[in-house]
Design an enzyme around this catalytic site. Sequence first.
Site, short mmCIF file in Angstrom:
data_model
loop_
_atom_site.label_atom_id
_atom_site.label_comp_id
_atom_site.label_asym_id
_atom_site.label_seq_id
_atom_site.Cartn_x
_atom_site.Cartn_y
_atom_site.Cartn_z
CD1 TRP A 23 1.81 -7.60 -3.31
CD2 TRP A 23 0.43 -9.26 -2.71
NE1 TRP A 23 2.02 -7.85 -1.98
CE2 TRP A 23 1.18 -8.86 -1.58
CE3 TRP A 23 -0.51 -10.30 -2.57
CZ2 TRP A 23 1.01 -9.47 -0.33
CZ3 TRP A 23 -0.67 -10.88 -1.33
CH2 TRP A 23 0.08 -10.47 -0.23
CD GLU A 42 0.30 -1.72 -0.78
OE1 GLU A 42 0.09 -1.58 0.43
OE2 GLU A 42 1.37 -2.16 -1.24
CD GLN A 47 -3.68 -1.44 11.48
OE1 GLN A 47 -3.99 -1.70 12.62
NE2 GLN A 47 -2.46 -1.06 11.13
CB THR A 48 -4.83 -7.44 6.90
OG1 THR A 48 -5.99 -6.70 7.26
CG2 THR A 48 -5.21 -8.90 6.70
CG LEU A 85 -9.36 -9.68 4.73
CD1 LEU A 85 -8.29 -10.70 5.13
CD2 LEU A 85 -9.22 -9.35 3.24
N GLY A 86 -12.30 -9.00 7.79
CA GLY A 86 -12.40 -7.91 8.76
C GLY A 86 -12.35 -6.52 8.15
CE1 TYR A 87 -10.42 -2.30 11.83
CE2 TYR A 87 -8.52 -3.50 11.03
CZ TYR A 87 -9.14 -2.77 12.03
OH TYR A 87 -8.47 -2.51 13.19
CE1 TYR A 123 2.40 1.64 2.95
CE2 TYR A 123 0.15 0.85 2.62
CZ TYR A 123 1.52 0.68 2.49
OH TYR A 123 2.01 -0.44 1.89
CB THR A 293 -10.41 -2.74 17.07
OG1 THR A 293 -10.39 -3.43 15.83
CG2 THR A 293 -9.17 -1.89 17.21
#
Length: 352
Positions: A23, A42, A47-48, A85-87, A123, A293
């Site tokens: 990317w 992004e 967190q990955t 992938l989570g979250y 961020y 987590t």
Amino acid sequence: MPVDSISRDILRWYEKNARALPWRHPPGCTQAPDPYRVWLAEIMLQQTTVAAAGPYWLRFLGRWPTVQALAKADDADVMREWAGLGYYARARNLLAAARAISAAGAFPSTEADLRQLPGIGAYTAAAIAAIAFGEPATVIDANIERVVSRLFAIATPLPAAKAPISAALAPHVPRDRPGDFAQALMDLGATTCTPRNPRCLACPLSPHCAAHANGNPDAYPVKAAKRLRPKKQGLAWWIEHGDDIALIRRPPRGLLGGMPALPGTGWATDQPFHMPFEAEWRILPEPVSHGFTHFELRLSVACTTIAHRMAEIAGNPVSWISRKDIPAIGFPTLYARAAKAVLDQSHEQVIL
DNA sequence: TAGCCGTGGTT
DNA sequence: TAACCAAGGCT
């Protein structure tokens, strides 16, 4: 205007040491990257790790090449593509933001406007503004927190240190290359100014670095103590009817929100096992261990076969999915592992 | 503010 | 092995 030696030295390092990422444009590239691609990256990178996000980014971009295409996608398709992938709130917010951008007719091009979209915080707004639009935003992620707290020996514990870190970095952001500057600091944090055993001898900023001068870069950043994770347990029910398996969908918000799941008991530190109805149940010999987590889960799996399918189990509406479709259902990793444990076991029985 | 929110790799 | 950690955001 005097030359800033910190930005000069990190950018010079970046010319030679930038990671090639799918990317990312190469350092010094004058062509602005597609904001959709930057945004997608992004969000996935929150967190990955780069290694985990990369394949997902390529698949998403292949299936939905533009924000307009993503805006038209079905929710279930996006959640299935995100599975593993989570979250998962990221995927729900991604789709909501895509629809807002598509409806607005243009991609937001300033840090302030980007910040309004769901899933875009301080961020991510700064990163997209700097990388895709050349805005001299001050980008602060965990890598840059570490680099800057060492550079200026900022001893305030995180997260309170966020403001002093930002204030210390802001004067050094080069107005002509803010995107390269941010990515250079992140690459430096990922490869050289690492959490443990930083490679100061290879660091272009060591001549400027207060922590290096003090001889204790490992001591930064200072972090508040974190709580230990409780252990919880629970039971999932693997219910077969003919060739079909009973599945539920988790509530839209919260843990694994909106994702397909096996029905089962709740999870708690002392959760007793119970079954939803009378039947012959067989419990797998080993529970599935899975770390979240803020707690660790041991999920046992109880299997049975029923003669008459039901519309709900323990109050949850159930859908019946063919065995062969289980791998493509888009389970989050916890249930993918539970299903694999069951299927591996039945495979063994066939062999025996 | 601090707890909630996944997963997999590293040390 | 257990702890730590990752291009954080939301409430």
